[in-house]
Design a protein around this motif. Structure first.
Motif, PDB file in Angstrom:
ATOM      1  N   MET A   1     -14.387 -20.802  47.295  1.00 42.59           N
ATOM      2  CA  MET A   1     -14.820 -19.876  46.269  1.00 42.59           C
ATOM      3  C   MET A   1     -15.244 -20.628  44.999  1.00 42.59           C
ATOM      4  O   MET A   1     -16.230 -20.255  44.368  1.00 42.59           O
ATOM      5  CB  MET A   1     -13.667 -18.905  45.995  1.00 42.59           C
ATOM      6  N   LYS A   2     -14.475 -21.660  44.667  1.00 39.85           N
ATOM      7  CA  LYS A   2     -14.831 -22.438  43.484  1.00 39.85           C
ATOM      8  C   LYS A   2     -16.150 -23.192  43.691  1.00 39.85           C
ATOM      9  O   LYS A   2     -16.937 -23.336  42.778  1.00 39.85           O
ATOM     10  CB  LYS A   2     -13.709 -23.420  43.135  1.00 39.85           C
ATOM     11  N   ASN A   3     -16.353 -23.667  44.902  1.00 40.97           N
ATOM     12  CA  ASN A   3     -17.596 -24.378  45.198  1.00 40.97           C
ATOM     13  C   ASN A   3     -18.798 -23.440  45.093  1.00 40.97           C
ATOM     14  O   ASN A   3     -19.869 -23.841  44.658  1.00 40.97           O
ATOM     15  CB  ASN A   3     -17.542 -25.001  46.588  1.00 40.97           C
ATOM     16  N   LEU A   4     -18.626 -22.201  45.509  1.00 37.45           N
ATOM     17  CA  LEU A   4     -19.700 -21.230  45.447  1.00 37.45           C
ATOM     18  C   LEU A   4     -20.073 -20.917  43.998  1.00 37.45           C
ATOM     19  O   LEU A   4     -21.243 -20.820  43.660  1.00 37.45           O
ATOM     20  CB  LEU A   4     -19.304 -19.955  46.187  1.00 37.45           C
ATOM     21  N   ARG A   5     -19.095 -20.787  43.143  1.00 31.04           N
ATOM     22  CA  ARG A   5     -19.351 -20.551  41.712  1.00 31.04           C
ATOM     23  C   ARG A   5     -20.048 -21.763  41.087  1.00 31.04           C
ATOM     24  O   ARG A   5     -20.945 -21.619  40.269  1.00 31.04           O
ATOM     25  CB  ARG A   5     -18.050 -20.260  40.975  1.00 31.04           C
ATOM     26  N   PHE A   6     -19.580 -22.939  41.487  1.00 30.93           N
ATOM     27  CA  PHE A   6     -20.191 -24.154  40.954  1.00 30.93           C
ATOM     28  C   PHE A   6     -21.652 -24.250  41.381  1.00 30.93           C
ATOM     29  O   PHE A   6     -22.534 -24.571  40.574  1.00 30.93           O
ATOM     30  CB  PHE A   6     -19.399 -25.378  41.433  1.00 30.93           C
ATOM     31  N   LEU A   7     -21.959 -23.953  42.642  1.00 30.57           N
ATOM     32  CA  LEU A   7     -23.331 -23.998  43.130  1.00 30.57           C
ATOM     33  C   LEU A   7     -24.189 -22.914  42.474  1.00 30.57           C
ATOM     34  O   LEU A   7     -25.368 -23.135  42.182  1.00 30.57           O
ATOM     35  CB  LEU A   7     -23.358 -23.853  44.645  1.00 30.57           C
ATOM     36  N   ALA A   8     -23.609 -21.752  42.237  1.00 31.79           N
ATOM     37  CA  ALA A   8     -24.348 -20.664  41.581  1.00 31.79           C
ATOM     38  C   ALA A   8     -24.677 -21.039  40.135  1.00 31.79           C
ATOM     39  O   ALA A   8     -25.726 -20.666  39.619  1.00 31.79           O
ATOM     40  CB  ALA A   8     -23.541 -19.379  41.628  1.00 31.79           C
ATOM     41  N   ALA A   9     -23.795 -21.771  39.476  1.00 33.81           N
ATOM     42  CA  ALA A   9     -24.055 -22.214  38.104  1.00 33.81           C
ATOM     43  C   ALA A   9     -25.036 -23.388  38.078  1.00 33.81           C
ATOM     44  O   ALA A   9     -25.807 -23.549  37.134  1.00 33.81           O
ATOM     45  CB  ALA A   9     -22.749 -22.599  37.426  1.00 33.81           C
ATOM     46  N   LEU A  10     -25.043 -24.195  39.115  1.00 33.69           N
ATOM     47  CA  LEU A  10     -25.884 -25.376  39.163  1.00 33.69           C
ATOM     48  C   LEU A  10     -27.310 -25.054  39.626  1.00 33.69           C
ATOM     49  O   LEU A  10     -28.260 -25.751  39.248  1.00 33.69           O
ATOM     50  CB  LEU A  10     -25.255 -26.409  40.100  1.00 33.69           C
ATOM     51  N   LEU A  11     -27.491 -23.994  40.384  1.00 32.93           N
ATOM     52  CA  LEU A  11     -28.793 -23.651  40.935  1.00 32.93           C
ATOM     53  C   LEU A  11     -29.859 -23.406  39.862  1.00 32.93           C
ATOM     54  O   LEU A  11     -30.962 -23.940  39.971  1.00 32.93           O
ATOM     55  CB  LEU A  11     -28.664 -22.436  41.849  1.00 32.93           C
ATOM     56  N   PRO A  12     -29.597 -22.631  38.783  1.00 35.20           N
ATOM     57  CA  PRO A  12     -30.651 -22.468  37.761  1.00 35.20           C
ATOM     58  C   PRO A  12     -31.035 -23.778  37.077  1.00 35.20           C
ATOM     59  O   PRO A  12     -32.194 -23.986  36.720  1.00 35.20           O
ATOM     60  CB  PRO A  12     -30.039 -21.496  36.754  1.00 35.20           C
ATOM     61  N   LEU A  13     -30.091 -24.666  36.912  1.00 39.50           N
ATOM     62  CA  LEU A  13     -30.407 -25.953  36.292  1.00 39.50           C
ATOM     63  C   LEU A  13     -31.299 -26.798  37.205  1.00 39.50           C
ATOM     64  O   LEU A  13     -32.201 -27.482  36.725  1.00 39.50           O
ATOM     65  CB  LEU A  13     -29.118 -26.708  35.969  1.00 39.50           C
ATOM     66  N   LEU A  14     -31.073 -26.730  38.492  1.00 37.69           N
ATOM     67  CA  LEU A  14     -31.904 -27.486  39.421  1.00 37.69           C
ATOM     68  C   LEU A  14     -33.310 -26.905  39.506  1.00 37.69           C
ATOM     69  O   LEU A  14     -34.299 -27.632  39.590  1.00 37.69           O
ATOM     70  CB  LEU A  14     -31.258 -27.499  40.805  1.00 37.69           C
TER      71      LEU A  14
END
Length: 71
Positions: A1-14
């Motif tokens: 779950m934490k990884n999913l939140r991290f990826l969701a936060a990182l996706l707009p930056l990428l």
């Protein structure tokens, strides 16, 4: 779950870096390959710089409150 939140936060930056478009003009043989910009005196006064400066001076004098009021 934490990884999913991290990826969701990182996706707009990428994705923000992917949307950058080329903003430099094209050059062919060392010269600008685009529409030449016309100066205002060329566009409105048939390349008569003195008429252009006279029109600018008249416009500026009409905006001067000291010249518009009666003493």
């Amino acid at each position: 779950m934490k990884n999913l939140r991290f990826l969701a936060a990182l996706l707009p930056l990428l994705l923000a870096g992917c949307l950058e478009v080329e903003q430099h003009p094209t050059w062919i043989d060392g010269k600008y390959d685009g529409k030449q910009d016309r100066l205002p005196q060329q566009a409105y006064f048939h390349n008569d710089r003195l008429a252009w400066y006279a029109a600018i001076n008249n416009r500026n004098q009409r905006q001067n409150e000291y010249n518009r009021t009666n003493p």
